[in-house]
Design a protein around this motif. Structure first.
Motif, PDB file in Angstrom:
ATOM      1  N   ASP A   5       0.811  -1.189   0.318  1.00 11.47           N
ATOM      2  CA  ASP A   5      -0.394  -0.035   0.128  1.00 11.47           C
ATOM      3  C   ASP A   5       0.840   1.228  -0.029  1.00 11.47           C
ATOM      4  O   ASP A   5       1.977   1.244   0.734  1.00 11.47           O
ATOM      5  CB  ASP A   5      -1.017   0.392   1.603  1.00 11.47           C
ATOM      6  N   PRO A   6       0.011   1.911  -1.098  1.00 10.20           N
ATOM      7  CA  PRO A   6       1.740   3.124  -1.090  1.00 10.20           C
ATOM      8  C   PRO A   6       2.000   4.418   0.283  1.00 10.20           C
ATOM      9  O   PRO A   6       2.614   4.953   0.598  1.00 10.20           O
ATOM     10  CB  PRO A   6       0.526   4.420  -1.898  1.00 10.20           C
ATOM     11  N   ARG A   7       0.623   3.834   1.010  1.00  2.95           N
ATOM     12  CA  ARG A   7       0.703   4.916   2.637  1.00  2.95           C
ATOM     13  C   ARG A   7       2.235   3.731   3.654  1.00  2.95           C
ATOM     14  O   ARG A   7       2.575   4.501   3.684  1.00  2.95           O
ATOM     15  CB  ARG A   7      -0.609   4.605   3.492  1.00  2.95           C
ATOM     16  N   LEU A   8       2.082   3.078   2.855  1.00  6.05           N
ATOM     17  CA  LEU A   8       2.936   1.994   4.305  1.00  6.05           C
ATOM     18  C   LEU A   8       4.020   2.296   3.267  1.00  6.05           C
ATOM     19  O   LEU A   8       5.515   2.316   4.641  1.00  6.05           O
ATOM     20  CB  LEU A   8       2.366   0.428   3.945  1.00  6.05           C
ATOM     21  N   GLN A   9       4.428   2.258   1.771  1.00  4.28           N
ATOM     22  CA  GLN A   9       5.996   2.454   1.383  1.00  4.28           C
ATOM     23  C   GLN A   9       5.425   3.630   2.010  1.00  4.28           C
ATOM     24  O   GLN A   9       6.928   3.895   2.494  1.00  4.28           O
ATOM     25  CB  GLN A   9       5.095   2.675   0.075  1.00  4.28           C
TER      26      GLN A   9
END
Length: 141
Positions: A5-9
């Motif tokens: 997920d982009p937020r986790l990245q």
């Protein structure tokens, strides 16, 4: 195909892989805060994993929690799967100490994150290299 997920990245640093999960370090030096993400496509809930993957996720989570408690001298381990902001299934495994800035409250939204320095990340990786077993593969990141 597994995609983080982009937020986790954005909010984490990659550490490596267990057989099922990617291990991430939340980029907040106020707490040793780790996240396990099963490398499965489009899974947002625990019950969406097959029985074997559910078992493996729990094994990896409890092994990590025990390892972190010993390695980082936790007073309490916080383990949770919430997913209200990031729907991709992930487990938070957080080392809590009575001396941390949020104790005894939850860590979410208490203090602005304080990013790790490169030296601090190297020190965490070194501690983990001594503690994690052969079924863990480190990634450079």
């Amino acid at each position: 195909m597994f995609a983080l997920d982009p937020r986790l990245q954005q909010d984490t640093l990659p550490i490596g892989d267990f057989p099922l999960c990617r291990l991430l370090l939340m980029n907040d030096s106020q707490y040793p805060w780790f996240i396990l993400v099963p490398r499965c496509e489009e899974v947002s809930e625990l019950f969406q994993l097959g029985v074997e993957d559910q078992r493996r996720l729990w094994e990896e989570t409890t092994f990590l929690a025990e390892t972190l408690k010993d390695t980082f001298g936790a007073d309490k381990m916080n383990v949770a799967s919430l997913g209200n902001v990031v729907s991709q299934l992930h487990m938070h495994v957080i080392v809590r100490r009575r001396s941390d800035v949020a104790w005894p409250a939850p860590v979410w939204g208490r203090q602005p994150a304080v990013a790790y320095s490169a030296d601090e990340v190297s020190a965490i990786r070194a501690k983990l290299r001594m503690a994690l077993t052969d079924d863990f593969t480190f990634v450079e990141g």
